[in-house]
Design an enzyme around this catalytic site. Structure first.
Site, PDB file in Angstrom:
ATOM      1  N   ASN A   8      22.988  35.181  36.993  1.00 46.49           N
ATOM      2  CA  ASN A   8      22.951  35.425  35.548  1.00 46.49           C
ATOM      3  C   ASN A   8      24.010  34.535  34.909  1.00 46.49           C
ATOM      4  O   ASN A   8      25.193  34.885  34.864  1.00 46.49           O
ATOM      5  CB  ASN A   8      23.225  36.903  35.269  1.00 46.49           C
ATOM      6  CG  ASN A   8      23.064  37.273  33.810  1.00 46.49           C
ATOM      7  OD1 ASN A   8      23.056  36.412  32.938  1.00 46.49           O
ATOM      8  ND2 ASN A   8      22.966  38.563  33.534  1.00 46.49           N
ATOM      9  N   ARG A  65      18.227  34.604  35.417  1.00 44.81           N
ATOM     10  CA  ARG A  65      18.067  34.985  34.022  1.00 44.81           C
ATOM     11  C   ARG A  65      17.963  33.715  33.189  1.00 44.81           C
ATOM     12  O   ARG A  65      18.806  32.820  33.277  1.00 44.81           O
ATOM     13  CB  ARG A  65      19.253  35.808  33.546  1.00 44.81           C
ATOM     14  CG  ARG A  65      19.146  36.178  32.065  1.00 44.81           C
ATOM     15  CD  ARG A  65      20.470  36.710  31.558  1.00 44.81           C
ATOM     16  NE  ARG A  65      20.386  37.092  30.154  1.00 44.81           N
ATOM     17  CZ  ARG A  65      21.363  36.892  29.275  1.00 44.81           C
ATOM     18  NH1 ARG A  65      22.492  36.314  29.651  1.00 44.81           N
ATOM     19  NH2 ARG A  65      21.228  37.266  28.026  1.00 44.81           N
ATOM     20  N   HIS A 154      17.755  40.470  24.904  1.00 47.11           N
ATOM     21  CA  HIS A 154      18.125  41.638  25.719  1.00 47.11           C
ATOM     22  C   HIS A 154      16.890  42.274  26.345  1.00 47.11           C
ATOM     23  O   HIS A 154      16.886  43.477  26.663  1.00 47.11           O
ATOM     24  CB  HIS A 154      18.864  42.696  24.889  1.00 47.11           C
ATOM     25  CG  HIS A 154      20.218  42.289  24.427  1.00 47.11           C
ATOM     26  ND1 HIS A 154      20.757  42.714  23.227  1.00 47.11           N
ATOM     27  CD2 HIS A 154      21.165  41.484  24.977  1.00 47.11           C
ATOM     28  CE1 HIS A 154      21.967  42.200  23.074  1.00 47.11           C
ATOM     29  NE2 HIS A 154      22.234  41.439  24.134  1.00 47.11           N
ATOM     30  N   HIS A 182      20.949  48.797  22.732  1.00 44.43           N
ATOM     31  CA  HIS A 182      21.833  48.014  23.598  1.00 44.43           C
ATOM     32  C   HIS A 182      23.018  47.593  22.741  1.00 44.43           C
ATOM     33  O   HIS A 182      22.926  46.685  21.920  1.00 44.43           O
ATOM     34  CB  HIS A 182      21.086  46.796  24.141  1.00 44.43           C
ATOM     35  CG  HIS A 182      21.926  45.908  25.010  1.00 44.43           C
ATOM     36  ND1 HIS A 182      21.715  45.784  26.369  1.00 44.43           N
ATOM     37  CD2 HIS A 182      22.972  45.094  24.724  1.00 44.43           C
ATOM     38  CE1 HIS A 182      22.609  44.941  26.873  1.00 44.43           C
ATOM     39  NE2 HIS A 182      23.377  44.510  25.884  1.00 44.43           N
ATOM     40  N   LEU A 183      24.150  48.296  22.931  1.00 37.61           N
ATOM     41  CA  LEU A 183      25.323  48.081  22.084  1.00 37.61           C
ATOM     42  C   LEU A 183      26.462  47.542  22.937  1.00 37.61           C
ATOM     43  O   LEU A 183      27.143  48.295  23.648  1.00 37.61           O
ATOM     44  CB  LEU A 183      25.749  49.384  21.409  1.00 37.61           C
ATOM     45  CG  LEU A 183      24.654  50.152  20.647  1.00 37.61           C
ATOM     46  CD1 LEU A 183      25.232  51.438  20.071  1.00 37.61           C
ATOM     47  CD2 LEU A 183      24.032  49.288  19.564  1.00 37.61           C
ATOM     48  N   ASN A 185      28.993  43.535  23.141  1.00 35.50           N
ATOM     49  CA  ASN A 185      29.489  42.492  22.243  1.00 35.50           C
ATOM     50  C   ASN A 185      28.323  41.872  21.479  1.00 35.50           C
ATOM     51  O   ASN A 185      28.426  41.516  20.313  1.00 35.50           O
ATOM     52  CB  ASN A 185      30.245  41.423  23.031  1.00 35.50           C
ATOM     53  CG  ASN A 185      31.074  40.540  22.125  1.00 35.50           C
ATOM     54  OD1 ASN A 185      31.812  41.017  21.284  1.00 35.50           O
ATOM     55  ND2 ASN A 185      30.939  39.233  22.275  1.00 35.50           N
ATOM     56  N   ARG A 215      29.226  38.606  15.813  1.00 33.63           N
ATOM     57  CA  ARG A 215      28.081  38.190  15.006  1.00 33.63           C
ATOM     58  C   ARG A 215      27.864  39.154  13.857  1.00 33.63           C
ATOM     59  O   ARG A 215      28.041  40.357  13.988  1.00 33.63           O
ATOM     60  CB  ARG A 215      26.804  38.113  15.859  1.00 33.63           C
ATOM     61  CG  ARG A 215      26.873  37.145  17.011  1.00 33.63           C
ATOM     62  CD  ARG A 215      25.542  37.113  17.761  1.00 33.63           C
ATOM     63  NE  ARG A 215      25.673  36.448  19.043  1.00 33.63           N
ATOM     64  CZ  ARG A 215      25.250  36.936  20.201  1.00 33.63           C
ATOM     65  NH1 ARG A 215      24.641  38.116  20.226  1.00 33.63           N
ATOM     66  NH2 ARG A 215      25.412  36.267  21.328  1.00 33.63           N
ATOM     67  N   ASP A 256      36.669  44.224  19.981  1.00 38.79           N
ATOM     68  CA  ASP A 256      36.561  45.266  20.994  1.00 38.79           C
ATOM     69  C   ASP A 256      36.480  46.625  20.298  1.00 38.79           C
ATOM     70  O   ASP A 256      37.425  47.040  19.616  1.00 38.79           O
ATOM     71  CB  ASP A 256      37.778  45.199  21.921  1.00 38.79           C
ATOM     72  CG  ASP A 256      37.638  46.095  23.144  1.00 38.79           C
ATOM     73  OD1 ASP A 256      37.070  47.195  23.017  1.00 38.79           O
ATOM     74  OD2 ASP A 256      38.116  45.684  24.224  1.00 38.79           O
ATOM     75  N   HIS A 308      29.932  53.960  26.421  1.00 36.53           N
ATOM     76  CA  HIS A 308      31.296  54.480  26.497  1.00 36.53           C
ATOM     77  C   HIS A 308      31.885  54.977  25.183  1.00 36.53           C
ATOM     78  O   HIS A 308      32.938  55.621  25.208  1.00 36.53           O
ATOM     79  CB  HIS A 308      32.216  53.402  27.083  1.00 36.53           C
ATOM     80  CG  HIS A 308      31.801  52.942  28.441  1.00 36.53           C
ATOM     81  ND1 HIS A 308      31.802  53.771  29.540  1.00 36.53           N
ATOM     82  CD2 HIS A 308      31.344  51.740  28.875  1.00 36.53           C
ATOM     83  CE1 HIS A 308      31.375  53.097  30.599  1.00 36.53           C
ATOM     84  NE2 HIS A 308      31.089  51.878  30.223  1.00 36.53           N
ATOM     85  N   GLU A 356      20.823  44.823  34.136  1.00 39.66           N
ATOM     86  CA  GLU A 356      19.925  43.684  33.958  1.00 39.66           C
ATOM     87  C   GLU A 356      19.670  42.961  35.278  1.00 39.66           C
ATOM     88  O   GLU A 356      18.559  42.486  35.528  1.00 39.66           O
ATOM     89  CB  GLU A 356      20.524  42.726  32.930  1.00 39.66           C
ATOM     90  CG  GLU A 356      20.570  43.313  31.528  1.00 39.66           C
ATOM     91  CD  GLU A 356      21.319  42.437  30.541  1.00 39.66           C
ATOM     92  OE1 GLU A 356      20.645  41.667  29.833  1.00 39.66           O
ATOM     93  OE2 GLU A 356      22.558  42.520  30.481  1.00 39.66           O
TER      94      GLU A 356
END
Length: 371
Positions: A8, A65, A154, A182-183, A185, A215, A256, A308, A356
């Site tokens: 990947n 990937r 994703h 899908h959360l 970065n 982004r 972060d 998390h 993934e």
């Protein structure tokens, strides 16, 4: 079939994982590629280091990937010269990622000429999008000429997580409607109807949609024109701003979510606003996808923030009780793959760790087994 190696290649790192069937054997990551004083000079050197350090006896296939498959690739494929050329042709659609993916494929083909190489595309899962979902309302001829449409990203994560959601619920995958979030970065939402992607938040590039680490996500296109005309920013400056200096980083100075949550708890107003903007955008997409699906069986959070950040999960779904959506506080603060909705909730809310690489290995086995 025995072992599968998954490569990947990201823009500045390479993750690898080896499987024997569905069992993960070992894994690793090479980071800071091309950075001064960092790791390998480029992805070619990084992948060579990985292959040189592994005993590849019994390797049956390598799964790669590939971020962008454009309109060309709707499923994983065995790599040959024609496939490699087609991936190169798609570099303008993913200039930061497809070259890295190509480097991994080329090194592995040269080092392992008798081992099948399989390309698994991040965009392939979204080839089931209806035309109404994939089409932008711009001049049709211009869109066709420059391949402008929603591709979505994703895909391997959304495929894996939506399938795992059905397993967690004990129901057939083909009978479950799921909204996957899908959360990380990078962040994206996907509406999966009976195992098929029917809507996704990322578009022609990974810039569209949810607020992300660096982004912007959705923004009025006029912002671009305004910055060009009034601010004198170049196209490259604006590209850098929206991709690398926006999102959580632009709103708080950090990308972060853990630090954003800490600052918010300490009373930092910028962090509190960033949290609200971030969660509101998720709520908007959940509501829209609920309307598109008509029936929602589950909403599943995944990736770094999704797995998390309990406050994000709670806030993003707050106020949706009339849609049958609720989060149980104790379950939300737990760990592992689990339901976090109350008993008897109309819509199951789940947290599932994405994998993934495991999904890439599965698709690689399917291709090689059918070859």
């Amino acid at each position: 079939m025995s072992q599968v190696l998954v490569l990947n290649c990201g823009s500045s790192s390479v993750k690898w994982r080896r499987y024997d069937g569905d069992r993960a054997l070992d894994h690793g990551t090479v980071e800071r590629i091309g950075e001064p004083g960092g790791g390998p000079a480029d992805h070619t050197e990084a992948v060579r280091q990985i292959l040189d350090g592994l005993d590849l006896t019994g390797l049956a296939a390598v799964g790669h990937r590939v971020v962008h498959g454009g309109r060309t690739f709707s499923a994983p494929v065995l790599v040959d010269d024609a496939v490699l050329a087609a991936i190169k042709d798609l570099v303008p659609l993913a200039p930061l990622h497809n070259p890295a993916n190509l480097a991994g494929i080329e090194v592995a083909r040269a080092a392992l000429p008798d081992v099948p190489q399989v390309a698994v595309f991040d965009t392939a899962f979204h080839h089931t999008l209806p035309e109404a979902a994939a089409t932008y309302a711009i001049d049709r001829d211009t869109a066709e000429r420059y391949d402008i449409r929603r591709y979505g990203f994703h895909g391997t994560s959304h495929a894996y997580v939506s399938r795992r959601t059905a397993e967690l619920l004990g129901r057939p995958y083909e009978q479950v409607n799921t909204i996957t979030l899908h959360l990380g970065n990078g962040a994206s939402a996907c509406a999966v109807a009976n195992g098929r992607s029917v809507a996704t938040s990322m578009g022609m590039s990974p810039l569209q949609g949810l607020v992300m680490g660096t982004r912007s996500g959705d923004v009025d296109p006029t912002v671009i024109f305004h910055l060009r005309r009034e601010g004198g920013l170049s196209v490259d400056d604006i590209d850098d701003l929206l991709n690398h200096r926006s999102g959580l980083l632009g709103l708080t100075g950090v990308n972060d979510m853990r630090e954003v949550l800490q600052r918010r708890a300490a009373g930092d107003r910028a962090a509190a606003l960033a949290f609200d903007v971030y969660c509101r955008r998720i709520t908007e997409y959940v509501g829209a996808y609920y309307a598109l699906l008509g029936r929602v069986d589950a909403i599943t959070f995944t990736a770094g923030v999704g797995e998390h950040a309990a406050p994000v999960r709670a806030a993003a779904l707050a106020g949706l009780g009339r849609l049958g959506i609720a989060v149980d506080e104790a379950r939300n603060n737990g760990e592992g793959d689990r339901l976090i909705s109350p008993d008897g909730a109309e819509v199951s809310v789940c947290v599932i760790r994405t994998d993934e690489e495991r999904e890439i290995a599965r698709q690689t086995r399917d291709v090689v087994g059918a070859a």
